[in-house]
Design an enzyme around this catalytic site. Structure first.
Site, PDB file in Angstrom:
ATOM      1  CD  GLU A 282      -2.365   1.248   2.852  1.00 24.57           C
ATOM      2  OE1 GLU A 282      -3.280   2.064   3.052  1.00 24.57           O
ATOM      3  OE2 GLU A 282      -1.944   0.465   3.730  1.00 24.57           O
ATOM      4  CE  LYS A 353      -8.494   1.544   4.207  1.00 23.00           C
ATOM      5  NZ  LYS A 353      -7.403   2.054   5.080  1.00 23.00           N
ATOM      6  CB  CYS A 431      -5.377  -0.376   4.586  1.00 19.61           C
ATOM      7  SG  CYS A 431      -4.903   0.243   6.223  1.00 19.61           S
TER       8      CYS A 431
END
Length: 572
Positions: A282, A353, A431
């Site tokens: 990430e 995300k 994440c």
């Protein structure tokens, strides 16, 4: 039992809960400690005589567990006030409400008997089960919604007990937490009643024994059951181990990731294999795509990122920001994204995300001037990421396993020299999204055959934080009986199979690569994949039913009863 001793018991329970989870002393925690962690809390709350005391004891347990197990949240740059402070207070408040739920069926029983009323239902026999149900309600509440934080659940301690983990494909993690809390309650009752026979305890013990036998028998059966591998995806997972806040520029991180990727690609060649994919963690890129696409034609030097991808000849998944404009061009959104480039370094697409870290990546009511001014004073900024609003899956070239039971896919619309062979459809949770079934579930139902997570927990600076994330995420592999792949900045980079077992991994906080031969299993439905958190919802329904029965059981005392009680208390 004095209040001071009750508080000590709650603190000790919080200490045991934190010790049962992955920590700096026990790498992946201990399920044995997990089974006994709530025994002191049960001692304390059983003697509670008011909602206030019950709520206090539950809150102390939650607060101490959170501070001892998630203390590393304080390392999140300037956000410790929110990440550790606010999350600790929020967790304590949620478990305080759970304490009130636990006390409710037993509230007023003594006073009602004094006023001449007789209870029609005996709730005492169900106290251990009620304790376990309330624990599930608490864990569900803290793991759901905008402020969701699934860390701190009892189920985290079960990571090393693979037989116990297998029940997650039926109950999710809540079945494990229920069993552990029920065991703790029964153990506490046994200690309290060790000198006399207790029929209610005997019944609870039989129920507990049956649950333990069934769950471990099921787990053993699933572990012995062979899962045929249908396809294999060869991927280089890169762990660059760099401080994400050391620099605002990505020159060094990109250059280092390229060097590790070269080593991984050469290792595959040395094994006589070809890599199908390279995955970086990430937020490796710092400049927003697509605006910065031209930059990576020249940076870094002497070989640019895109020239390197072309020379590698395989697709890349790289974490970085994506800048999205609306069709009218009047509004823009910045996403924390997984960017997918094909073997020619062309951007195939991105996955944004969707579940953002509250108060760190997204700020509620950020459009309010008051909120903007407050956040500017506290942490120096008032804008965050925008959540993704669409689900994206990506197909990558793979190869059929030697003993695959299905024929290789052939696209008749293409000539033989254009045919690409087997494909693997991958979901890219970003994440801590791999910790949420609410995020991974829709990906699975959309056709995902493997979860490839990219994350960066290096800011935590602690091994326990990395392992806790890994332990929480591993349950997704069991729930959906699919493979979980994690490519991280500092750890824990590795592969988890459909039974929650670690297939390959590399050490924490080390710049390294992993030549991962990812097993892809035949997609199959599970009870959990079909019905989700049905067990937690059932528990909530039973608690609500218990509340209704309790409310109807004891009528409020009449004025005559109140007067009579007061007269009895007057000393002549």
């Amino acid at each position: 039992m004095t209040l001071v001793f009750q508080v000590i018991c709650a603190l000790f329970s919080g200490f045991l809960s934190a010790l049962s989870m992955p920590n700096e002393f026990l790498a992946f925690g201990s399920p044995v400690i997990g089974f006994f962690a709530l025994v002191p809390l049960y001692f304390a709350v059983k003697k509670a005589r008011s909602y206030k005391v019950a709520a206090l004891l539950f809150a102390i347990d939650a607060l101490f567990t959170h501070l001892l197990s998630s203390y590393w949240l304080a390392n999140f740059k300037d956000f410790a006030f929110f990440t550790l402070g606010a999350s600790a207070i929020g967790t304590a408040c949620i478990e305080a409400m759970a304490g009130c739920l636990f006390f409710f069926p037993f509230a007023g029983t003594e006073s009602s008997l004094k006023s001449g009323q007789k209870a029609r239902l005996d709730y005492e026999a169900f106290r251990p089960l009620h304790f376990a149900a309330v624990r599930v309600a608490y864990e569900w509440a803290k793991s759901t919604g905008f402020l969701a934080y699934p860390w701190g659940a009892l189920s985290m301690s079960a990571f090393t007990s693979k037989a116990l983990m297998q029940s997650a494909d039926i109950f999710g993690t809540y079945g494990i937490s229920f069993l552990m809390a029920f065991f703790a309650a029964c153990a506490a009752e046994f200690i309290l009643n060790s000198n006399k026979f207790n029929f209610d305890l005997a019944c609870n013990a039989k129920c507990l024994a049956l649950c333990l036998i069934l769950l471990f028998a099921y787990g053993t059966f699933k572990l012995c059951q062979k899962s045929p591998v249908q396809k294999t995806l060869n991927a280089v997972l890169v762990q660059q181990n760099m401080d994400p806040w050391a620099s605002d520029d990505d020159y060094e991180s990109v250059q280092k990731s390229m060097g590790l990727s070269r080593s991984g690609l050469r290792e595959f060649e040395g094994m006589g294999l070809k890599a199908d994919l390279v995955v970086w963690s990430e937020a490796v890129l710092r400049y927003a795509i697509p605006q910065a696409l031209d930059r990576y034609n020249y940076v870094p030097s002497p070989q640019s990122l895109f020239d390197f991808i072309k020379s590698a000849g395989v697709p890349f998944v790289i974490g970085g920001p994506y800048f999205e404009r609306t069709e009218d061009g009047k509004a823009a959104k910045m996403h924390n994204a997984a960017l997918v480039f094909d073997k020619d370094a062309k951007l195939r697409g991105y996955c944004a995300k969707s579940h953002l870290v509250p108060f760190a990546e997204v700020i509620p009511f950020a459009e309010s001037e008051f909120v903007k001014r407050t956040m500017e004073r506290l942490v120096g900024f008032s804008n965050g990421w925008n959540p993704g609003s669409r689900l994206a899956l990506f197909d990558f070239k793979a190869r059929l396993a030697p003993d695959a039971s299905q024929p290789e896919f052939h696209d008749l619309s293409k000539s033989p020299d254009q045919e690409e062979g087997a494909k693997v459809r991958a979901a890219l949770p970003i994440c801590f999204e791999d910790a949420f079934p609410d995020v991974c579930g829709p990906m699975f139902h959309a056709g995902a055959e493997v979860f490839i997570n990219i994350t960066d927990d290096s800011w935590s600076k602690t091994a326990s934080a990395e392992r806790q994330h890994f332990a929480v995420a591993a349950f997704r592999a069991v729930e959906y009986r699919t493979t979980l792949v994690r490519s991280t900045n500092a750890g824990l980079t590795g592969i988890v199979d459909d039974k929650g077992r670690v297939v390959q991994s590399i050490p924490l906080f080390k710049d390294d690569w992993l030549c991962a031969q990812i097993p892809i299993y035949a997609r199959r439905s599970t009870v959990y994949s079909e019905y989700g958190n049905w067990f937690a919802h059932l528990i909530l329904a039973l608690i609500a039913l218990c509340a209704v029965l309790k409310a109807r059981q004891i009528r409020p005392p009449s004025l005559r009863d109140c007067v009579r009680t007061e007269l009895e208390r007057i000393e002549f």
